[in-house]
Structures are given as C-alpha cells and as structure tokens.
Enzyme design. Structure first.
Site, short mmCIF file in Angstrom:
data_model
loop_
_atom_site.label_atom_id
_atom_site.label_comp_id
_atom_site.label_asym_id
_atom_site.label_seq_id
_atom_site.Cartn_x
_atom_site.Cartn_y
_atom_site.Cartn_z
N LYS A 177 6.82 14.59 25.73
CA LYS A 177 5.37 14.76 25.71
C LYS A 177 4.97 15.84 24.71
CE LYS A 177 5.30 15.67 30.13
NZ LYS A 177 4.91 15.88 31.53
N THR A 210 -6.90 20.88 31.60
CA THR A 210 -5.71 20.04 31.56
C THR A 210 -4.83 20.23 32.79
OG1 THR A 210 -4.57 21.76 30.28
CG2 THR A 210 -5.66 19.99 29.03
N GLY A 212 -2.87 19.57 35.92
CA GLY A 212 -2.33 18.38 36.55
C GLY A 212 -2.04 17.23 35.61
N THR A 213 -2.00 17.47 34.30
CA THR A 213 -1.76 16.37 33.37
C THR A 213 -0.36 15.77 33.56
OG1 THR A 213 -1.16 18.04 31.72
CG2 THR A 213 -3.37 17.10 31.58
N GLY A 214 0.63 16.61 33.80
CA GLY A 214 1.99 16.10 33.98
C GLY A 214 2.11 15.25 35.23
N CYS A 215 1.52 15.72 36.32
CA CYS A 215 1.52 14.96 37.58
C CYS A 215 0.85 13.61 37.37
CB CYS A 215 0.76 15.73 38.67
SG CYS A 215 1.33 17.40 39.00
#
Length: 273
Positions: A177, A210, A212-215
C-alpha cells in the site's frame, strides 16, 4: 457460497466508529457482503489516539468464534488487531481446525496516530499466522518494514520489491500500500510469491481524515475476493477507498484524524442527508 458473501471480522474495537470492527462492518457492507464480528480487544480510542486496551479472556474469544462457525458458513475472514501472542495463537489454532476460503490479514501493529497496537513478542506469532493461514496480507509501509526486518522503503517501487521478497519468503500474496509514501499517487500493488504484481492506480487525496483506512481496505478486499479474483478485488477496493477518503471531510467526526466515508456511494444514491 452464498451470492452475498458472509464475511467475518476478527479485530479490536473503535468506540468512535472509524476503525476496528466498526469500520470493518461498514466496509464489508459497502463492498456487498454480510458482515459479522468477533472481538479480540476492547480499545478505548478516538480520532486522536488510543487511551486504553482491554483484552477479554481467551475462552471468551473462542466462545465468540464457536458462536459464529457453529451456525454460519463463513466465506471470508478479515483478521485485524490481535494485540498479543496468546490471542494470535488462539486465532491461528482455530483457523487450523476451521479453515476458510479467503483469509485477509491486516497486520495491525501501529495505529494512524502512531500508537503501538501489537506487542513486540507477538510479531513472530503473527508472521507464522500469515504463513500458515493468510490468502493475502495487507501491511502498510511501516508494517512491511517490521515484517521484513528492513528499513522503511522511500518509494513505491522499493516497497513493491520488498513486498515481492516477503511474498516469496512467506508464500503469500502481499498487498503493498502506497498511502504512507509521498507523491501524487497512493497506489496499491498485489504481489504474488512468483514475483508478479498487479497495480491499482489511485491518486492521493489531500486530507487528514484517514482513520481506519487499513481496516476498511482489508475488509473490502476480503469481501470482493469472496466474489471474484484477487486482482479484480484489489482494483475495486482501491477505487472504493479512494472515493471514501475523497469524501471523508463531509463527515465532521472528531478533532484528530477523522474516519473515511464508507457509504459515500449510498449517500449519493439517497440524495444526501
């Protein structure tokens, strides 16, 4: 498999709704799935940071898993915050007995705020869980550096190379990412153990919201993988998250890094609120 995939999030919580199982359930629904959740940790956090973490007994974690798997056919699992070695082993042991078609592991080690969410002694256990059970692992740039014991790459090309090395060593697909890097692009690359890479190109959005973008990305990815190919899932999830970030400023939630707008498409269809 059901037409609407049944997707289980195994992760920690976020009382303000932007990350953890709360974000996972929103992302699963936005991606076309039916979301379920098993809680690994109760996290007192908000858009400004983590305040306290409470880990329920392992017996209760297993009871939650039993409650889901005894009743529901699970098409995909997204694994997020595990927090410690014992919890990591519990989840790994459970999946060894009850495997699922798709397992996406988001190796939650550091929150957007910079708070550490995985103890150092749990890192080896997490690496083993990834090698044994993950279909795809989705580290951000700092997490990819931890998993490979290498310095953080400073370019997308260098990150893809590091992801290719880890994919080969762990025999797992790695979603590299680009969100933590600089530049006009925030693209993602799905790399396979054979070194091949599929890149989903998306532009960077200028916003602080941004959280919680990974979740959210990993949950959307797990859902779309239950519906089709991994490459198509990466493209769909990357483009969806880009729009969720682009519309995040509309929410006005919190004073720190606010959440992304998971249901931006639904809001547009509904004519706004």
């Amino acid at each position: 498999m059901a037409q609407i995939p049944r997707v289980l999030s195994i992760a920690g919580t976020d009382p303000t709704g932007g990350a953890g199982v709360q974000a996972d359930l929103k992302a699963i629904a936005a991606a076309g799935g039916y979301g379920m959740s098993v809680t690994t940790a109760l996290v007192a956090q908000n858009t400004q940071g983590v305040r306290e973490i409470h880990t329920p007994p392992q017996s209760f974690l297993r009871a939650q898993l039993d409650a889901v798997f005894d009743d529901v056919a699970v098409d995909a699992v997204k694994i997020g915050m595990l927090g410690d070695t014992e919890t990591t082993h519990t989840v790994a042991d459970y999946l060894a007995v009850r495997p699922v078609p798709v397992a996406v592991v988001d190796p939650v080690m550091v929150a957007t705020s910079g708070d550490r969410l995985l103890s150092a002694d749990a890192e080896a256990a997490l690496r083993q869980l990834v090698a044994d059970h993950a279909t795809v692992v989705t580290p951000n740039i700092p997490e990819l550096a931890v998993l490979t014991d290498e310095p953080e790459p400073d370019s997308f090309e260098a990150a893809v190379e590091l992801g290719q090395r880890y994919a080969r060593e762990a025999d797992v697909q790695v979603l590299v990412k680009g969100g933590h890097l600089s530049g006009e692009r925030a693209s993602n690359a799905l790399v396979a153990p054979d070194g091949s890479a599929h890149v989903a190109e998306v532009p960077r959005v200028a916003t602080k919201n941004t959280h919680g973008t990974g979740c959210s990305l990993s949950s959307a990815l797990a859902t779309r993988m239950a519906l089709g190919s991994a490459t198509a899932a990466v493209t769909w999830a990357s483009e969806w998250l880009h729009e969720a970030i682009a519309n995040a400023d509309e929410l006005h939630v919190g004073q720190g890094h606010g959440p992304v707008h998971h249901f931006h498409r639904l809001y547009r269809l509904a004519g706004g609120v």
